[in-house]
Design an enzyme around this catalytic site. Structure first.
Site, short mmCIF file in Angstrom:
data_model
loop_
_atom_site.label_atom_id
_atom_site.label_comp_id
_atom_site.label_asym_id
_atom_site.label_seq_id
_atom_site.Cartn_x
_atom_site.Cartn_y
_atom_site.Cartn_z
N LYS A 106 42.11 16.31 -1.11
CA LYS A 106 42.46 17.68 -1.52
C LYS A 106 43.99 17.71 -1.65
O LYS A 106 44.70 17.54 -0.65
CB LYS A 106 42.04 18.68 -0.43
CG LYS A 106 40.53 18.84 -0.24
CD LYS A 106 40.26 19.64 1.03
CE LYS A 106 38.81 20.07 1.16
NZ LYS A 106 38.51 20.61 2.51
N GLU A 126 31.38 29.28 -1.78
CA GLU A 126 31.39 28.20 -2.77
C GLU A 126 30.19 28.28 -3.71
O GLU A 126 29.84 27.31 -4.37
CB GLU A 126 31.44 26.85 -2.05
CG GLU A 126 32.77 26.67 -1.31
CD GLU A 126 32.96 25.29 -0.71
OE1 GLU A 126 31.99 24.50 -0.70
OE2 GLU A 126 34.07 25.01 -0.26
#
Ligand code: PGA
Ligand code: ZN
Length: 409
Positions: A329, A200
């Protein structure tokens, strides 16, 4: 009516170089849009299946043979019917016949195409009651990666800069500054060690959990002093990843549930943590409630693997007061309609929502619109790498377009 003329799909790659699905939707008016779906590494046990058995090729076959013919002719402005049709064609509780990523790509592309036809940005198509696009999420920016997102890093998955200025440009600036300062501190402490970046975009370093948190806290303090922007440490423990037979197994300690609750409570107090995600196992609804009672007045306690954006799991968490926030999400649950149902439930009960990327991302910015349209408290999208920056830069654009009206939280 905004009639869907065609739905097509193809394979693309995510930021980890793994295959995923992209859908393209065209309306009779000629308006069209494309959306790709991301993938996780530390996926929750109760997420829908990202792909059917057979992976991306099977997902593409499912879209071409079953989903596209059923969706053509539907009204793109009726997201509920579009998404219900995807579920009806799939017919399984976990979308394992067509794949959750197929559902996500199509669902988002339909909403975007509808927005294109109306000349409206996606956030406006998704806007919940009271959302006017002038209230922006805090930045939840991953600065150091561990767990499944980094080889050789700490057990804790994410060391986060949580920047809460009302002006998104200032929050982005502060979070990025923390990332830079943390890199400098790592280099100062370990001048000869190689520094890498994880899935990330956060740093990867062979250091312990508490040491990493200490450096992050220093970097946040320095950034606050320099910039006068509120930015505080946060963690995503992704604790299910190291929970085993009743114990939380770190490299340097093993804790039972009670021990984990005390350990995390101490970290919150010692380091001033304001964002705390998945500090306990994904089935630990009651222990979560104990922890939230202890620290929920001074930090967000966020359920990710705990809820997997699923309305009925969130309902259970609300009944038990497990957390004060929920991670959102889209591809954990499949469609935008499923997602918005969970968002609306959270809002009706006063829980904060945080719109989140996956560790394997697509270089697109629709997530930013999900965050703004749903009035999210936070946008969790990492900090470095084109696929993360695409989302931050989109937030800057939206901020410039409308100007923020609220003050720091
Ligand atoms: P994932 O992790 O995208 O790898 O599932 C992100 C997170 O746990 O927040
Ligand atoms: Zn998480």
């Amino acid at each position: 009516m905004s009639r869907i003329q065609s739905v097509t799909a193809d394979q693309i790659y995510d930021s980890r170089g793994r295959a995923t699905v992209e859908a393209e939707v065209t309306l009779d008016s000629g308006a069209h849009a494309r959306a790709g779906a991301p993938s996780g590494a530390s996926t929750g046990a109760h997420e829908v299946a990202a792909f059917p058995k057979g992976g991306v090729p099977a997902a593409l076959t499912a879209i071409r043979q079953w989903l596209a013919p059923a969706l053509v002719g539907l009204d793109a402005g009726d997201q509920g019917s579009v998404d219900a049709t995807i579920h009806a064609i799939d017919g399984t509780p976990d979308l394992s016949r067509v794949g959750g990523n197929s559902a996500t790509a199509i669902s988002v592309a339909v909403a975007m195409a509808f927005g294109v036809e109306r000349g409206e940005p996606l956030w406006k198509v998704l806007a919940r009651p009271g959302v006017d696009g002038r209230r922006f999420p805090a930045i939840v920016g991953n600065c150091l990666n561990g767990g499944r997102h980094a080889i050789g890093g700490p057990d804790i998955q994410e060391f986060i800069a949580y920047a809460t200025d009302a002006d998104p440009a200032r929050s982005v600036r502060a979070a990025l500054r923390v990332h830079t300062l943390l890199g400098e501190q790592l280099h100062l402490r370990y001048p000869t060690a190689a520094l890498g970046r994880g899935d990330e975009g956060g740093w990867v370093a062979a250091i312990g959990n508490v040491e990493a948190l200490e450096l992050l806290t220093n970097a946040c303090a320095q950034a606050r002093d320099e910039l006068h922007i509120p930015v505080h440490p946060g963690l995503d423990l992704a604790a299910s990843e190291f929970y085993e037979a009743g114990n939380y197994r770190y490299h340097d300690r093993t804790l039972d549930t009670e021990g984990q609750i005390s350990f995390v409570t101490e970290l919150v107090d010692e380091y001033g943590i304001r964002f705390l995600e998945d500090p306990l196992d994904q089935e630990a609804f009651e222990p979560f409630a104990v922890l939230t009672r202890a620290v929920g007045d001074r930090t967000l306690v966020v359920g990710d693997d705990l809820y997997v954006t699923n309305e009925s799991r969130l309902r259970r968490g609300i009944d038990l007061s497990s957390t004060n926030a929920v991670l959102i999400k889209v591809n954990q649950v499949g469609t935008l309609t499923d997602t918005l149902r969970t968002v609306d439930l959270a809002a009706s009960k006063g829980l904060a929502t945080v719109s989140s990327h996956r560790s394997g991302e697509v270089p697109e910015s629709w997530l930013t619109h999900v965050a703004v349209g749903t009035g999210a408290r936070g946008l969790k999208c990492g900090l470095l790498g084109g696929e993360r920056m695409a989302k931050l830069n989109e937030l800057l654009r939206l901020g410039r377009a409308t100007g923020s009206t609220v003050h720091a939280r």
